[in-house]
Design a protein around this motif. Sequence first.
Motif, PDB file in Angstrom:
ATOM      1  N   SER A 166      -5.070   1.703  -3.409  1.00 53.45           N
ATOM      2  CA  SER A 166      -5.936   0.624  -2.888  1.00 53.45           C
ATOM      3  C   SER A 166      -6.699  -0.031  -4.023  1.00 53.45           C
ATOM      4  O   SER A 166      -6.837  -1.262  -4.088  1.00 53.45           O
ATOM      5  CB  SER A 166      -6.959   1.175  -1.891  1.00 53.45           C
ATOM      6  N   GLU A 167      -7.191   0.814  -4.913  1.00 52.85           N
ATOM      7  CA  GLU A 167      -7.977   0.281  -6.027  1.00 52.85           C
ATOM      8  C   GLU A 167      -7.110  -0.608  -6.925  1.00 52.85           C
ATOM      9  O   GLU A 167      -7.522  -1.707  -7.308  1.00 52.85           O
ATOM     10  CB  GLU A 167      -8.482   1.470  -6.849  1.00 52.85           C
ATOM     11  N   ALA A 192       0.840  -1.209   0.000  1.00 49.66           N
ATOM     12  CA  ALA A 192       0.000   0.000   0.000  1.00 49.66           C
ATOM     13  C   ALA A 192       0.875   1.260   0.000  1.00 49.66           C
ATOM     14  O   ALA A 192       0.656   2.188  -0.779  1.00 49.66           O
ATOM     15  CB  ALA A 192      -0.924  -0.017   1.217  1.00 49.66           C
ATOM     16  N   LEU A 202      -4.416  -2.183  -6.125  1.00 49.71           N
ATOM     17  CA  LEU A 202      -4.060  -3.418  -5.418  1.00 49.71           C
ATOM     18  C   LEU A 202      -5.257  -4.370  -5.360  1.00 49.71           C
ATOM     19  O   LEU A 202      -5.099  -5.587  -5.367  1.00 49.71           O
ATOM     20  CB  LEU A 202      -3.521  -3.099  -4.022  1.00 49.71           C
ATOM     21  N   ARG A 203      -6.456  -3.794  -5.309  1.00 49.22           N
ATOM     22  CA  ARG A 203      -7.649  -4.652  -5.358  1.00 49.22           C
ATOM     23  C   ARG A 203      -7.763  -5.317  -6.733  1.00 49.22           C
ATOM     24  O   ARG A 203      -8.023  -6.504  -6.837  1.00 49.22           O
ATOM     25  CB  ARG A 203      -8.899  -3.818  -5.055  1.00 49.22           C
ATOM     26  N   HIS A 204      -7.525  -4.537  -7.787  1.00 50.78           N
ATOM     27  CA  HIS A 204      -7.622  -5.108  -9.136  1.00 50.78           C
ATOM     28  C   HIS A 204      -6.669  -6.275  -9.335  1.00 50.78           C
ATOM     29  O   HIS A 204      -6.984  -7.213 -10.056  1.00 50.78           O
ATOM     30  CB  HIS A 204      -7.315  -4.043 -10.197  1.00 50.78           C
ATOM     31  N   ALA A 249       0.408  -3.443 -10.111  1.00 53.82           N
ATOM     32  CA  ALA A 249      -0.446  -2.432  -9.462  1.00 53.82           C
ATOM     33  C   ALA A 249       0.164  -1.038  -9.576  1.00 53.82           C
ATOM     34  O   ALA A 249      -0.526  -0.065  -9.862  1.00 53.82           O
ATOM     35  CB  ALA A 249      -0.670  -2.800  -7.986  1.00 53.82           C
ATOM     36  N   TYR A 286      -5.625  -6.815  -2.263  1.00 47.29           N
ATOM     37  CA  TYR A 286      -6.255  -5.858  -1.345  1.00 47.29           C
ATOM     38  C   TYR A 286      -6.106  -6.288   0.118  1.00 47.29           C
ATOM     39  O   TYR A 286      -5.716  -5.500   0.979  1.00 47.29           O
ATOM     40  CB  TYR A 286      -7.732  -5.704  -1.722  1.00 47.29           C
ATOM     41  N   GLU A 287      -6.393  -7.571   0.361  1.00 44.93           N
ATOM     42  CA  GLU A 287      -6.351  -8.073   1.744  1.00 44.93           C
ATOM     43  C   GLU A 287      -4.934  -8.019   2.333  1.00 44.93           C
ATOM     44  O   GLU A 287      -4.755  -7.886   3.529  1.00 44.93           O
ATOM     45  CB  GLU A 287      -6.834  -9.531   1.808  1.00 44.93           C
ATOM     46  N   ARG A 341      -2.492  -5.904   1.530  1.00 46.73           N
ATOM     47  CA  ARG A 341      -1.775  -4.693   1.112  1.00 46.73           C
ATOM     48  C   ARG A 341      -0.938  -4.043   2.203  1.00 46.73           C
ATOM     49  O   ARG A 341      -0.023  -3.290   1.902  1.00 46.73           O
ATOM     50  CB  ARG A 341      -2.747  -3.676   0.491  1.00 46.73           C
ATOM     51  N   GLU A 353      -6.162   6.322  -2.494  1.00 46.57           N
ATOM     52  CA  GLU A 353      -7.342   5.632  -3.039  1.00 46.57           C
ATOM     53  C   GLU A 353      -6.997   4.839  -4.289  1.00 46.57           C
ATOM     54  O   GLU A 353      -7.412   3.698  -4.458  1.00 46.57           O
ATOM     55  CB  GLU A 353      -8.430   6.657  -3.390  1.00 46.57           C
TER      56      GLU A 353
END
Length: 316
Positions: A116-117, A94, A119-121, A146, A125-126, A128, A113
């Motif tokens: 995070s987005e 992150a 890393l989610r893609h 990312a 995300y979990e 990070r 933001e």
Amino acid sequence: MALIETRALTKRYGGGVTALSELTLAVEPGIIGLVGANGAGKSTFIKIMLGLLQPSGGELRVLGLDPTTQSVQVRQRVGYMPEHDCLPSETSAAEYVTHLARMSGLPANAARERASEALRHVGLYEERYRQIGGYSTGMKQRVKLAQALAHDPDLLLLDEPTNGLDPAGRDAMLELVHRIGTEFGISIVVCSHLLGEVERICTSLIAIDGGKLLRSATVSDMTTSRDVLTVEVSEGVEQLVARLAEQGLPVTRDGHALMVPMDSDEVYDRILIAVAELDLPLHRLDQRRHRVAELFQTPSVTGPAAAQEVGHGAAN
Ligand SMILES: Nc1ncnc2c1ncn2[C@@H]1O[C@H](COP(=O)(O)OP(=O)(O)OP(=O)(O)O)[C@@H](O)[C@H]1O
């Protein structure tokens, strides 16, 4: 407007190495495989597209921009995933991706933001907030992906994203790249020395060998007009090869099978007639689409493993 356009693009390094030689091509937006053996010039091409290296000659446009004079504008719109591991081990994903998003000019909150987005893609995300040093190779590759995505680019340049991954990891990474390209509508150049690997996710391919362009075309253009007939006879293979050669049909051998390009419908009948006239026991005659890898086979590339690799030489 072409996504990437080059004219006689050339890069010479010191020591007499010509890494790119007179490359002329134009590719449309999509997922583009940049394929070639190790040393073919892929990384050099990517670095020139980013404006990190200056070409020795020729011209280049990326998204309509000239990276030699507009490298800042290019990098605002292009995300880059380098080949080698270059991640700080004692930083969380992150923090790292946020930092790079800030460096690309985003304000602090927006950078957080976007990080995070991104890393989610890529499916992190979990995880990070964990330190990158404890990540697996696959997770590290995803962090690199990312950070390339964080500033919302129009084009991603991915240098060997499957490097160091096991087969399942390679598949997962390619699936991710494909998803990013199709769902987000971002164009992607994905480098690989394994043609068979990227072929399945790409809309077009640029193949280079020893710095020279072998071919640049859409995958459908490469395959649709190139169906091939596979013929197998239980005996008399040599006789059949000779007869087909007499008829001017180009035949290649793949183990027991003979492959004949299906340039017209009559090729099928001509083979059947040849088999019947020679009175040979026909074991198999079927038509299939050429795999792209087969189109690049050269006399010096033999065997199924080598056939997966494009080209065979380093630039010199
Ligand atoms: N800085 C450099 N100085 C001199 N020669 C270089 C330099 N960088 C690359 N080369 C040479 O240029 C050629 C192309 O290298 P490049 O890294 O672009 O190929 P590549 O297709 O990306 O291969 P790989 O996947 O192994 O990195 C090679 O012969 C390489 O040794």
